[in-house]
Enzyme design. Structure first.
Site, PDB file in Angstrom:
ATOM      1  N   PHE A 149       0.811  -1.223   0.000  1.00 22.84           N
ATOM      2  CA  PHE A 149       0.000   0.000   0.000  1.00 22.84           C
ATOM      3  C   PHE A 149       0.840   1.267   0.000  1.00 22.84           C
ATOM      4  CE2 PHE A 149       0.785  -0.287   4.583  1.00 22.84           C
ATOM      5  CZ  PHE A 149       1.016   1.044   4.900  1.00 22.84           C
ATOM      6  N   GLU A 176      -5.029  -3.642  -2.104  1.00 23.29           N
ATOM      7  CA  GLU A 176      -6.474  -3.401  -2.139  1.00 23.29           C
ATOM      8  C   GLU A 176      -6.844  -2.123  -1.386  1.00 23.29           C
ATOM      9  OE1 GLU A 176      -4.745  -5.688  -0.712  1.00 23.29           O
ATOM     10  OE2 GLU A 176      -5.506  -6.268   1.269  1.00 23.29           O
ATOM     11  N   SER A 226       5.303  -7.158   3.203  1.00 22.93           N
ATOM     12  CA  SER A 226       5.876  -7.451   4.519  1.00 22.93           C
ATOM     13  C   SER A 226       6.646  -8.786   4.491  1.00 22.93           C
ATOM     14  CB  SER A 226       4.756  -7.506   5.553  1.00 22.93           C
ATOM     15  OG  SER A 226       3.814  -8.470   5.153  1.00 22.93           O
ATOM     16  N   CYS A 281       9.535   1.598   3.448  1.00 21.04           N
ATOM     17  CA  CYS A 281      10.424   0.476   3.764  1.00 21.04           C
ATOM     18  C   CYS A 281      11.854   0.964   3.956  1.00 21.04           C
ATOM     19  CB  CYS A 281      10.373  -0.561   2.668  1.00 21.04           C
ATOM     20  SG  CYS A 281      10.996   0.108   1.133  1.00 21.04           S
ATOM     21  N   GLU A 383       9.008  -4.595  12.971  1.00 26.86           N
ATOM     22  CA  GLU A 383       8.878  -3.467  12.044  1.00 26.86           C
ATOM     23  C   GLU A 383       7.568  -2.761  12.409  1.00 26.86           C
ATOM     24  OE1 GLU A 383       7.625  -4.177   7.953  1.00 26.86           O
ATOM     25  OE2 GLU A 383       8.913  -2.545   7.284  1.00 26.86           O
TER      26      GLU A 383
HETATM   27  P1  NAD Z   1       1.486  -6.698   2.893  1.00 27.49           P
HETATM   28  O1  NAD Z   1       2.542  -7.732   2.937  1.00 27.49           O
HETATM   29  O2  NAD Z   1       0.380  -6.753   3.865  1.00 27.49           O
HETATM   30  O3  NAD Z   1       0.794  -6.690   1.433  1.00 27.49           O
HETATM   31  C1  NAD Z   1       1.539  -6.643   0.254  1.00 27.49           C
HETATM   32  C2  NAD Z   1       0.723  -7.258  -0.872  1.00 27.49           C
HETATM   33  O4  NAD Z   1       0.475  -8.631  -0.592  1.00 27.49           O
HETATM   34  C3  NAD Z   1      -0.638  -6.619  -1.074  1.00 27.49           C
HETATM   35  O5  NAD Z   1      -0.907  -6.536  -2.455  1.00 27.49           O
HETATM   36  C4  NAD Z   1      -1.584  -7.577  -0.376  1.00 27.49           C
HETATM   37  O6  NAD Z   1      -2.870  -7.581  -0.934  1.00 27.49           O
HETATM   38  C5  NAD Z   1      -0.911  -8.906  -0.595  1.00 27.49           C
HETATM   39  N1  NAD Z   1      -1.180  -9.849   0.488  1.00 27.49           N
HETATM   40  C6  NAD Z   1      -1.586  -9.577   1.753  1.00 27.49           C
HETATM   41  N2  NAD Z   1      -1.694 -10.705   2.463  1.00 27.49           N
HETATM   42  C7  NAD Z   1      -1.332 -11.715   1.657  1.00 27.49           C
HETATM   43  C8  NAD Z   1      -1.220 -13.118   1.834  1.00 27.49           C
HETATM   44  N3  NAD Z   1      -1.500 -13.715   2.997  1.00 27.49           N
HETATM   45  N4  NAD Z   1      -0.830 -13.861   0.786  1.00 27.49           N
HETATM   46  C9  NAD Z   1      -0.536 -13.284  -0.387  1.00 27.49           C
HETATM   47  N5  NAD Z   1      -0.620 -11.957  -0.610  1.00 27.49           N
HETATM   48  C10 NAD Z   1      -1.006 -11.172   0.401  1.00 27.49           C
HETATM   49  O7  NAD Z   1       2.239  -5.295   2.946  1.00 27.49           O
HETATM   50  P2  NAD Z   1       1.611  -3.834   3.094  1.00 27.49           P
HETATM   51  O8  NAD Z   1       1.069  -3.676   4.462  1.00 27.49           O
HETATM   52  O9  NAD Z   1       0.741  -3.529   1.936  1.00 27.49           O
HETATM   53  O10 NAD Z   1       2.925  -2.946   2.915  1.00 27.49           O
HETATM   54  C11 NAD Z   1       3.814  -2.655   3.951  1.00 27.49           C
HETATM   55  C12 NAD Z   1       4.955  -3.629   3.996  1.00 27.49           C
HETATM   56  O11 NAD Z   1       5.663  -3.628   2.748  1.00 27.49           O
HETATM   57  C13 NAD Z   1       6.003  -3.248   5.037  1.00 27.49           C
HETATM   58  O12 NAD Z   1       6.437  -4.413   5.676  1.00 27.49           O
HETATM   59  C14 NAD Z   1       7.124  -2.637   4.218  1.00 27.49           C
HETATM   60  O13 NAD Z   1       8.393  -2.685   4.798  1.00 27.49           O
HETATM   61  C15 NAD Z   1       7.060  -3.466   2.999  1.00 27.49           C
HETATM   62  N6  NAD Z   1       7.688  -2.790   1.878  1.00 27.49           N
HETATM   63  C16 NAD Z   1       8.901  -3.253   1.481  1.00 27.49           C
HETATM   64  C17 NAD Z   1       9.554  -2.627   0.446  1.00 27.49           C
HETATM   65  C18 NAD Z   1      10.892  -3.111  -0.004  1.00 27.49           C
HETATM   66  O14 NAD Z   1      11.344  -2.642  -1.016  1.00 27.49           O
HETATM   67  N7  NAD Z   1      11.554  -4.016   0.688  1.00 27.49           N
HETATM   68  C19 NAD Z   1       8.969  -1.533  -0.199  1.00 27.49           C
HETATM   69  C20 NAD Z   1       7.719  -1.096   0.229  1.00 27.49           C
HETATM   70  C21 NAD Z   1       7.086  -1.750   1.273  1.00 27.49           C
END
Ligand code: NAD
Length: 498
Positions: A149, A176, A226, A281, A383
């Site tokens: 997101f 989403e 994540s 991140c 985190e």
């Molecule tokens: P998230 O892991 O909850 O979701 C990421 C994506 O995965 C979304 O599209 C979501 O719909 C999907 N998703 C959620 N649950 C899932 C599941 N059980 N199985 C498969 N797909 C699933 O992450 P978020 O809350 O949207 O974003 C924040 C996280 O992203 C933080 O941990 C942040 O550090 C990380 N992030 C990392 C980077 C990087 O480059 N390393 C960059 C941006 C964000």
């Protein structure tokens, strides 16, 4: 209630699903739209469309593909304020910050415009008598991008620009929680002349991602999110025979040496910890203060925090906006609430924040600062992904590097010092993928690649830049001989080159 559509075959597609997610304006707490969670049949439709499109697009000339990318670059630039406004409305970050992410996304398109050079293969003549070898890079076919997101424009662009440039068809599954920017990106790609079906947007949750991970029609998965989900996506995707890069969470440290300029270090810490309400991140979430620098640095940080303007992201003068959701806001608050019981000292508590009457229902949490934090405390180990900055006090440079290298994450890290030798040693010793020397958020430019170490990345390839080209192509090596019938013979031995 406005319903978000999918983007399939070059046009919007209304969903028939019964499962929906909510999109909020985080500054007011009001629901503004609903996101469909695709049905299995809808996922099949998208994959079928992408599969068909990938066949032609992958064979289209490099000059034609370049033309589309140049047009797309121009359109994204021309519509940057509109894209930024979409991000602010659903994510909450300030307009200026959203414009920043659009401009970093643009960099990735600009890089991809150079595909004629990026896709160059090699050629060696006469590797054996009368035999030449050349290598080429070919598209994977249909690839999927799953994005978080916190960067609804930039992270999709990290993947999409190179994926398309390399001749793949892409299925983007954005978060989403803030899906509108992806839909606008799809329209702009269409307007730029991208053939229908080459870029598609599918919405949904874990169920949809599971289908993409297991579907034989999808060749590669690029994921950012994540750590627990990144790890599981990597494991599931690779065991289904796919190429996977899965970038995870982070805990980014900033080591401040006693010789550092306190004002410069405090400016950097405040900007990198509280920008985008800490939902980056690459946000700095831990200061590792060496020796006597801790007290004056904490004072300088606290002084700057008191002047920060927190409010709606689209309000003139706002420096920090709300968090993405109420659940996330409450989770962030729980870390600050529990810090004292863990033995840390809460210097600034974000729960005391006052916001304007219009924003009372918003998901706000104020900038927070916690001193005397140690590894082993929840506030350190997890985190938090919010505006919470911890300070770990250490006596020496070596102790500071040990703290950083013992952390499970290894995304970004920074050192603040005026000592070139110490900085150089740090860049060699530290176990993180992206290092800043007096630069708090060292996100590499698009001609390098982005990626952390340890639990911040699962897979071998980093994101965008040269690593992105590698990820989105398969290499092939061709060995050629134009035989002279007069010297041709049967020879059952293993081919020798000498
Ligand atoms: P998230 O892991 O909850 O979701 C990421 C994506 O995965 C979304 O599209 C979501 O719909 C999907 N998703 C959620 N649950 C899932 C599941 N059980 N199985 C498969 N797909 C699933 O992450 P978020 O809350 O949207 O974003 C924040 C996280 O992203 C933080 O941990 C942040 O550090 C990380 N992030 C990392 C980077 C990087 O480059 N390393 C960059 C941006 C964000």
């Amino acid at each position: 209630m406005r319903s978000i559509n999918f983007w399939v075959d070059g046009k919007p597609l209304e969903s028939t699903t019964q499962r929906w997610g909510a999109v909020y304006n985080p500054a007011t707490g009001e629901q503004t739209a609903q996101t469909p969670f695709a049905t299995p049949a809808e996922v099949e439709t998208v994959i079928a469309s992408a599969t068909e499109a990938s066949k032609k697009w992958g064979r289209m000339s490099i000059s034609r593909r370049t033309e589309v990318l140049f047009a797309f670059r121009h359109l994204v630039f021309a519509h940057r304020e509109e894209l930024a406004a979409l991000v602010t409305a659903e994510h909450g970050k300030t307009l200026d910050d959203a414009l920043g992410e659009v401009s970093r996304g643009l960099e990735n398109i600009e890089y991809a415009c150079g595909l004629a050079s990026h896709l160059k293969g090699g050629f060696t003549s006469q590797v054996s008598t009368g035999i030449d070898v050349h290598s080429l890079r070919q598209p994977v076919g249909v690839v999927a991008g799953i994005t978080p997101f916190n960067f609804p424009v930039m992270v999709p662009m990290w993947m999409t620009a190179n994926a398309i440039a390399c001749g793949n068809a892409m299925i983007l599954k954005p978060s989403e929680k803030d899906p509108s920017a992806s839909m606008r990106i799809a329209e702009l790609l269409s307007e730029a002349g991208l053939p229908d079906g080459v870029f598609n947007v599918l919405h949904g949750d874990a169920e949809i991602v599971g289908t993409l991970l297991e579907h034989p029609g999808v060749g590669a998965i690029s994921f950012v999110g994540s750590t627990p989900i990144a790890k599981s996506i990597y494991e599931r995707g690779t065991s289904a025979g796919k190429r996977v890069q899965a970038l995870g969470g982070a805990k980014n440290h900033m080591l401040v040496l006693p010789d550092a300029d306190i004002g410069v270090a405090a400016d950097a810490a405040v900007s990198a910890a509280y920008g985008s309400a800490g939902e980056r991140c690459m946000a700095i979430s831990v200061i590792v203060a060496v020796g006597a620098v801790a007290d004056p640095l904490i004072d300088a940080i606290a002084e700057r925090m008191a002047a920060l303007r927190v409010g709606a992201g689209d309000e003139e003068g706002t420096e920090m906006g709300p968090l993405i959701s109420k659940i996330h806001r409450d989770k962030v608050a729980s870390y600050v609430e529990g810090a004292a019981a863990e033995g840390a000292k809460v210097c600034v508590d974000g729960s005391n924040l006052e916001v304007a009457a219009a924003n009372k229902g918003g998901f706000f949490f104020g900038p927070s600062l916690i001193d005397n934090v140690r590894p082993g405390m929840k506030v350190y180990d997890d985190e938090i992904f919010g505006p919470v900055l911890s300070v770990v006090r250490v006596d020496t440079f070596d102790e500071g590097v040990d703290v950083i290298n013992s952390n499970r994450y290894g995304n970004g890290v920074a050192i603040f010092t005026r000592d070139g030798g110490a900085a150089r040693q740090f860049t060699v010793d530290v176990t993180c993928g992206m290092v800043g020397v007096n630069v708090p958020i060292p996100v590499p430019v698009a001609s390098y690649s982005f990626g952390g170490w340890k639990d911040s990345l699962f897979g071998d390839t980093h994101m965008y830049g040269p690593a992105g080209i590698e990820f989105f192509t398969r290499s092939k090596v061709v060995t050629t001989r134009w035989p002279d019938p007069s010297s041709s013979e049967v020879n059952l031995g293993f081919p020798k080159t000498r």
